[in-house]
Design a protein around this motif. Structure first.
Motif, short mmCIF file in Angstrom:
data_model
loop_
_atom_site.label_atom_id
_atom_site.label_comp_id
_atom_site.label_asym_id
_atom_site.label_seq_id
_atom_site.Cartn_x
_atom_site.Cartn_y
_atom_site.Cartn_z
N UNK A 35 28.41 25.21 48.34
CA UNK A 35 27.26 24.66 49.06
C UNK A 35 26.45 25.76 49.70
N UNK A 36 25.14 25.68 49.52
CA UNK A 36 24.21 26.56 50.22
C UNK A 36 23.40 25.69 51.18
N UNK A 37 23.50 25.95 52.46
CA UNK A 37 22.76 25.15 53.43
C UNK A 37 21.90 26.05 54.32
N UNK A 38 21.13 25.43 55.22
CA UNK A 38 20.23 26.13 56.14
C UNK A 38 19.07 26.80 55.40
N UNK A 39 18.75 26.33 54.21
CA UNK A 39 17.78 27.01 53.37
C UNK A 39 16.33 26.87 53.86
N UNK A 40 16.06 25.85 54.65
CA UNK A 40 14.69 25.64 55.14
C UNK A 40 14.59 25.79 56.66
N UNK A 41 15.58 26.41 57.27
CA UNK A 41 15.58 26.57 58.72
C UNK A 41 14.84 27.87 59.08
N UNK A 42 13.90 27.76 60.01
CA UNK A 42 13.16 28.94 60.46
C UNK A 42 14.12 30.03 60.92
N UNK A 43 13.84 31.24 60.47
CA UNK A 43 14.66 32.37 60.86
C UNK A 43 15.80 32.66 59.90
N UNK A 44 16.07 31.73 58.99
CA UNK A 44 17.14 31.94 58.01
C UNK A 44 16.53 32.52 56.72
N UNK A 45 17.27 33.39 56.07
CA UNK A 45 16.81 34.00 54.82
C UNK A 45 17.39 33.21 53.65
N UNK A 46 16.57 32.30 53.09
CA UNK A 46 17.05 31.42 52.02
C UNK A 46 17.52 32.21 50.80
N UNK A 47 16.80 33.28 50.45
CA UNK A 47 17.20 34.07 49.29
C UNK A 47 18.57 34.72 49.51
#
Length: 194
Positions: free
Chosen positions: A167-179
Motif C-alpha cells: 500500500x502507498x498512502x498519503x499521496x495527496x497530502x500537502x508536504x508529502x513527496x508522492x514520487x
C-alpha cells in the motif's frame, strides 16, 4: 506452468498509481518466474453486475444442478485455476472500488470455489497466494478494511493459502513527496521477490 491472474480494479486506467504498483509487481514476478502464464481481467470492462432476484434464481438453479457451463461462472472458474491472484484497487472509503465487491459476489460460488462442510467452509481454489495492491491520497493506517476483507475471503472461504498487501498512502497530502512514497513501495515490492 503457474497461472497468475491480475484483477484490475484500477478505475483511473493508465493514470492510476495503483496500476503503476501492479505493473511493478507483475514485472518483478515475471522476471523471477518467466514461465508464468498471466491473465489480466479489467473489472470495469467486464459485464458483471450486482445480483438481482431474477439473476440469483437463475444462478441458484444452475448451482443446484451442479451445472457450471453457463458463462456467468467463467470468472469463478478462472479464479479457481489461478495459482497467484494479484488484486489492484484504489483505497476508497476505507475499503476498495465497488466493482471489486461485485466481482467477488460473482466468483463466490458454492461447490465451485468453495463448499460448505460440517466443519465449516472449505475453499476449492488452487491459489497459493493473493497479493493486494492499493494506493490512497490520504492515510490508511490500521484501517485497510479492503485488504482485511480480501484476506479473510481468500484464506477462510476460497482456500487461498497466503495473502500479502502493498500500500502507498498519503499521496495527496500537502508536504508529502508522492514520487518518493511510490518509489519506496516499488522497492518494497521488488525486495519481496528476493
Amino acid at each position: 506452468m503457474k497461472k497468475l491472474l491480475f484483477l484490475d480494479a484500477c478505475i483511473r486506467g493508465g493514470d492510476s498509481r495503483t496500476r503503476q504498483l501492479c505493473e511493478t509487481y507483475l514485472d518483478a514476478y515475471l522476471e523471477k518466474n518467466p514461465e508464468t502464464q498471466v491473465e489480466s481481467v479489467s473489472l470495469i470492462n467486464q459485464d458483471i453486475k450486482p445480483f438481482t432476484y431474477e439473476h440469483l434464481q437463475r444462478r441458484d438453479a444452475f448451482i443446484g444442478a451442479h451445472n457450471f457451463k453457463d458463462p456467468m461462472f467463467d470468472l469463478a472458474k478462472q479464479l479457481k485455476e489461478a495459482d497467484i491472484v494479484v488484486v489492484g484497487t484504489p483505497y476508497y472509503d476505507f475499503s476498495f472500488a465497488s466493482i471489486l465487491k461485485v466481482y467477488v459476489e460473482n466468483i463466490v460460488v458454492c461447490d465451485l470455489t468453495f463448499e460448505s462442510t460440517e466443519e465449516g467452509l472449505k475453499g476449492l481454489c488452487n491459489g497459493e497466494k493473493l497479493v493486494y495492491i492499493t494506493t490512497a491520497g490520504g492515510p490508511i493506517g490500521n484501517k485497510n478494511l479492503g485488504y482485511e476483507y480480501m484476506d479473510v475471503l481468500a484464506r477462510n472461504m476460497l482456500g487461498i493459502k497466503e495473502t500479502q498487501c502493498f500500500a502507498a498512502d498519503m499521496l495527496d497530502v500537502d508536504g508529502m513527496d508522492a514520487d518518493e512514497i511510490m518509489e519506496s513501495v516499488k522497492d518494497e515490492i521488488r525486495a519481496s521477490m528476493e
